[in-house]
Design a protein around this motif. Structure first.
Motif, PDB file in Angstrom:
ATOM      1  N   ILE A 130      -6.474   0.296   3.952  1.00 60.01           N
ATOM      2  CA  ILE A 130      -5.929   0.358   2.575  1.00 60.01           C
ATOM      3  C   ILE A 130      -5.327  -0.997   2.221  1.00 60.01           C
ATOM      4  N   ARG A 131      -4.526  -1.538   3.133  1.00 60.50           N
ATOM      5  CA  ARG A 131      -3.880  -2.819   2.867  1.00 60.50           C
ATOM      6  C   ARG A 131      -4.923  -3.928   2.712  1.00 60.50           C
TER       7      ARG A 131
ATOM      8  N   VAL B  36      -1.991   4.241   9.397  1.00 60.69           N
ATOM      9  CA  VAL B  36      -1.357   3.835  10.657  1.00 60.69           C
ATOM     10  C   VAL B  36      -0.577   4.997  11.299  1.00 60.69           C
TER      11      VAL B  36
ATOM     12  N   GLN C  78      -2.033   7.378   4.842  1.00 53.60           N
ATOM     13  CA  GLN C  78      -1.135   6.460   5.560  1.00 53.60           C
ATOM     14  C   GLN C  78      -1.782   6.212   6.931  1.00 53.60           C
TER      15      GLN C  78
ATOM     16  N   VAL D 277       5.883  -1.611   6.541  1.00 59.17           N
ATOM     17  CA  VAL D 277       5.638  -2.626   7.566  1.00 59.17           C
ATOM     18  C   VAL D 277       5.986  -3.971   6.956  1.00 59.17           C
TER      19      VAL D 277
ATOM     20  N   HIS E 151       0.328  -3.571  13.075  1.00 58.66           N
ATOM     21  CA  HIS E 151       0.324  -2.478  12.088  1.00 58.66           C
ATOM     22  C   HIS E 151      -0.474  -2.998  10.886  1.00 58.66           C
ATOM     23  N   LEU E 152      -1.686  -2.517  10.755  1.00 59.17           N
ATOM     24  CA  LEU E 152      -2.557  -2.967   9.656  1.00 59.17           C
ATOM     25  C   LEU E 152      -3.587  -1.875   9.417  1.00 59.17           C
ATOM     26  N   CYS E 153      -3.975  -1.686   8.161  1.00 68.24           N
ATOM     27  CA  CYS E 153      -4.988  -0.652   7.914  1.00 68.24           C
ATOM     28  C   CYS E 153      -5.927  -1.070   6.803  1.00 68.24           C
TER      29      CYS E 153
ATOM     30  N   GLY F  88       0.820  -1.209   0.000  1.00 66.61           N
ATOM     31  CA  GLY F  88       0.000   0.000   0.000  1.00 66.61           C
ATOM     32  C   GLY F  88       0.849   1.253   0.000  1.00 66.61           C
ATOM     33  N   CYS F  89       0.806   1.983   1.084  1.00 65.94           N
ATOM     34  CA  CYS F  89       1.552   3.244   1.115  1.00 65.94           C
ATOM     35  C   CYS F  89       3.007   2.992   1.501  1.00 65.94           C
TER      36      CYS F  89
HETATM   37  S1  SF4 Z   1      -0.403   2.503   6.707  1.00 66.91           S
HETATM   38 FE1  SF4 Z   1      -1.589   0.841   5.740  1.00 66.91          FE
HETATM   39  S2  SF4 Z   1      -1.071   0.975   3.562  1.00 66.91           S
HETATM   40 FE2  SF4 Z   1       0.510   2.093   4.692  1.00 66.91          FE
HETATM   41  S3  SF4 Z   1       2.172   0.604   5.078  1.00 66.91           S
HETATM   42 FE3  SF4 Z   1       0.813   0.607   6.863  1.00 66.91          FE
HETATM   43  S4  SF4 Z   1      -0.639  -1.061   6.460  1.00 66.91           S
HETATM   44 FE4  SF4 Z   1       0.314  -0.539   4.502  1.00 66.91          FE
END
Ligand code: SF4
Length: 759
Positions: free
Chosen positions: A86-87, A240, A238, A70, A82-84, A65-66
């Motif tokens: 977008i991913r 996280v 972003q 991670v 660490h997960l969002c 993603g961004c």
């Molecule tokens: S903020 Fe979301 S999209 Fe960006 S690196 Fe972390 S998990 Fe991936």
């Protein structure tokens, strides 16, 4: 005891802090915010046929993603997951099955589909070709496809072939191999997505500090006195980072926004992996300064003027480690407060208040993004930020820094690997000396002529001066201003090659002669694994992950070198690489700052080039060893009478991939025109009223969405708003397009009803 890898942890208060809560309503019920638990359940549903593969990607892969960075579910800034969203939304692109190639035999129906619908058809499994007059594509073999493409590249010559790589998921190894292959084929006609986001940041940082990337790490946000965001919305782009902001707040950091819109996600957020925040939310920004679109340089110059007038400088730092302040002092003294107010859109009192905060801080981190860079004067906006940071030596030390935050996973590495028309690997300028050194390293001559940037490739295509356009991912048709112009340009290129994992609208533009589709692997399918560089300069290893494989998809790096060997068979030996580990070993030699990349072997392996701080100890890698203040003139931004300034923004999307029709953070639909309530009232408009934004480039049909935007400024979503953007407006220094415009607002309602609406 402090964790030596996360020294900032010791700065955070323990326990809960109700003073930061948004409200006592559990989980923010009734408030506008993303429902991350619903996103998890959606991801489970979407990926249920490949649940094991999906879990291995999440737990072992480097996020595509961004560019926050991670590996698996762990980062290097905080404990905990660490997960969002977008991913999670991108996950299906990596686990989905192949599409049915029969769907492509007639593109008429496909051309009516939206981008999301095209992606959902599935992965591209085979090379395919469509010739002028064909209704659609038919399958061909790799051999036939690459012979066709190589023959045309050889015939075109380097000046008439252009290569472009997206940033989504593209790893360092692909960028490196691609630029080497293109340079072997002749010329420097290769560019990547970093061009259209942070090219102005690299130009300004390099000229003022001697470095081209963030000077600090995310950990410096936590416990810094002042954390400033200029033209940036990391809560959306972003996500996280909101966790880092939460910990910064818990460590006593004051968070300040300088922006045209009071971004709701930056003012408060419900962070799902922090129980206190998930339940009651967290107030983030302490202060928001609303400014005009393009008013950044004026506002920042105003703050600088206050610092100079009140003598709030760190004199010791400035005297020993900088040059150029006298010129800046003179330039700023000449700026009248009234002029600054008119341009900035903020009052003298606001500029002085912000300047006072900066002047009183002992430590500060400045973070900026495309609200600052995507202007024809983007470099000056960044220079104004750096000038402010230099007043008090906010660089090269703990809890201080200047950070251009990157939106997409590949962009940091893309430029550093040299997949750039204007720079060699390591960001070195294209000149005869550097070309000769690179030629020695590779064993073939390298051109010292700067190539065409991505927007210039489209101009060349439009002018009939490009015979081949090879695009790895990306979608010019949606990413660049003025879609009809881009559509016409693409339709004039005799051979277009689209190397990708899924279908996109640009592939369906009628062929001038031939269009070839080449199926690519995702980063998780590349044998030998790959690396990615995050915003904070951390090179992270992601292994190949067991799971579904798609038809004849091939790693992109391999295809570039295969092509180059066909175009330059005499260089076969020098263009044959055993695999991605061999590429990493070569990168470590050719790009010395990436030394250590060759040692990375498994998930979690990483090396942060330059260490936690660039310019540490105030040693600046400039010719004179000093940081350089540079006077920043005010740009000529004057909104014509009766018009509005409109900026483009991201909603629930990743890159040009729209992921939802409604942005869960703002509540805005894709057709929303964010408008100040007083401006709307003056025009007799109410929330939801249909309107048209119009200028000499095009028209955008949308709906009023009342929002705390600076008066006489509007925001619309990108890429939909591209119809209003002029294709020729680009910054002269870095060729970044201007993603802003002036427009007239036309109510779409029968004449005579305005007065009623205003009642
Ligand atoms: S903020 Fe979301 S999209 Fe960006 S690196 Fe972390 S998990 Fe991936």
């Amino acid at each position: 005891m402090l964790n030596p890898r996360q020294p900032h942890r010791g700065r955070m208060k323990k326990g809960i802090d109700p003073s930061l809560w948004v409200s006592l309503k559990p989980f923010g019920i009734g408030e506008e915010h993303p429902n991350n638990f619903a996103e998890i359940s959606r991801a489970l549903r979407e990926n249920r046929d490949q649940a094991g593969f999906a879990w291995r990607i999440l737990s072992q892969g480097v996020c595509d993603g961004c560019a926050l960075g991670v590996a698996g579910l762990k980062d290097w800034t905080m404990d905990g997951p660490h997960l969002c969203n977008i991913r999670l939304r991108l996950l299906r692109l990596n686990t989905m099955p192949a599409l049915d190639p029969a769907l492509l035999t007639n593109v008429a129906a496909l051309r009516k589909m939206r981008g999301a619908e095209l992606r959902e058809l599935g992965r591209l499994p085979y090379p395919m070709v469509r010739r002028r007059g064909d209704a659609g594509f038919h399958r061909i073999g790799w051999e036939e496809a690459l012979t066709l493409v190589a023959g045309r590249i050889a015939a075109a010559g380097p000046g008439r072939a252009g290569f472009y790589l997206t940033s989504r998921g593209t790893p360092n190894e692909t960028y490196y191999a691609a630029q080497k292959a293109v340079r072997a084929m002749g010329g420097n006609q290769i560019d990547n997505a970093a061009r259209i986001c942070h090219a102005p940041s690299s130009v300004a940082l390099k000229s003022m500090l001697g470095v081209g990337a963030t000077t600090c790490s995310y950990g410096d946000w936590i416990g810094t006195d002042l954390l400033v965001f200029v033209g940036a919305n990391p809560a959306n782009n972003q996500p996280v980072t909101t966790k880092y902001m939460y910990y910064a707040k818990r460590a006593g950091t004051r968070m300040v926004l300088v922006n045209t819109y009071r971004e709701p996600g930056m003012e408060r957020y419900w962070i799902p992996s922090v129980p206190e925040s998930a339940l009651f939310g967290t107030k983030l920004a302490d202060d928001t300064f609303l400014i005009n679109t393009g008013g950044d340089a004026a506002f920042l110059n105003g703050a600088l003027k206050h610092i100079l007038e009140r003598n709030l400088l760190d004199h010791d730092f400035v005297a020993k480690h900088t040059t150029g302040l006298d010129e800046v002092r003179t330039a700023v003294a000449d700026l009248a407060w009234q002029t600054l107010e008119e341009q900035a859109g903020g009052s003298e009192a606001e500029m002085r208040a912000f300047g006072q905060m900066v002047g009183e801080a002992k430590t500060a981190v400045f973070v900026w993004s495309m609200g600052a860079t995507q202007h024809i004067f983007g470099e000056d906006n960044v220079r104004a930020i750096i000038n402010l940071g230099l007043t008090r030596g906010f660089v090269g030390r703990d809890r201080c820094g200047l950070m251009p935050i990157r939106g997409h996973s590949g962009v940091q590495g893309g430029a550093e690997m040299g997949a750039y028309a204007t720079a060699f690997p390591g960001g070195l300028p294209i000149n005869p000396e550097n070309a000769a050194a690179l030629g020695d390293a590779w064993g073939f001559p390298v051109s010292a002529q700067v190539g065409r940037t991505a927007p210039e490739m489209i101009d060349a295509a439009h002018a009939g001066e490009l015979d081949v356009l090879f695009s790895t991912g990306g979608n010019f048709l949606e990413a660049l201003p003025d879609p009809p112009y881009v559509d016409a340009a693409l339709g004039r290129v005799p051979l277009r090659v689209h190397q990708d994992i899924v279908l996109s609208s640009q592939m369906l533009v009628e062929p001038a002669e031939t269009v070839v589709l080449l199926p690519a692997t995702t980063r998780y399918e590349v044998p030998g694994g790959v690396t990615q560089t995050s915003t904070e300069r951390r090179i992270m290893f992601g292994p190949e992950i067991d799971g579904r494989r798609i038809g004849e998809a091939r790693p992109e790096w391999e295809v570039y070198l295969d092509l180059a060997r066909r175009v330059r068979p005499e260089l076969r030996d020098r263009l044959t690489v055993a695999g991605t580990q061999a590429l990493r070993e070569e990168i470590a030699k050719v790009v010395p700052m990436y030394d250590g990349i060759q040692t990375l072997r498994q998930t979690g392996d990483e090396v942060q080039y330059g260490g936690p701080h660039l310019c540490a100890g105030w040693n600046f890698p400039t010719a004179d060893g000093k940081a350089h203040f540079i006077p920043v003139p005010l740009p000529a931004v004057e909104v014509p009478a009766g018009m509005f300034a409109v900026a483009t923004r991201r909603g629930k999307q990743f890159n040009t991939m729209v992921q939802a029709e409604r942005d869960a953070i703002t509540g805005a639909g894709r057709d929303a025109v964010l408008m100040n309530p007083e401006d709307a009232a003056a025009l007799g408009l109410r929330d939801g009223d249909p309107i048209t934004l119009r200028n000499e480039t095009g028209a955008f049909a949308g709906r009023v969405f009342l929002a705390p935007v600076k008066s006489r400024n509007l925001q619309v979503h990108w890429p939909e708003g591209n119809v209003l953007l002029a294709h020729g407006r680009r910054s002269p220094a870095s060729d970044v397009p201007d993603y802003n415009a002036f427009v007239q607002v036309e109510p779409d309602r029968p004449a005579g009803t305005a007065a009623e609406a205003a009642d």
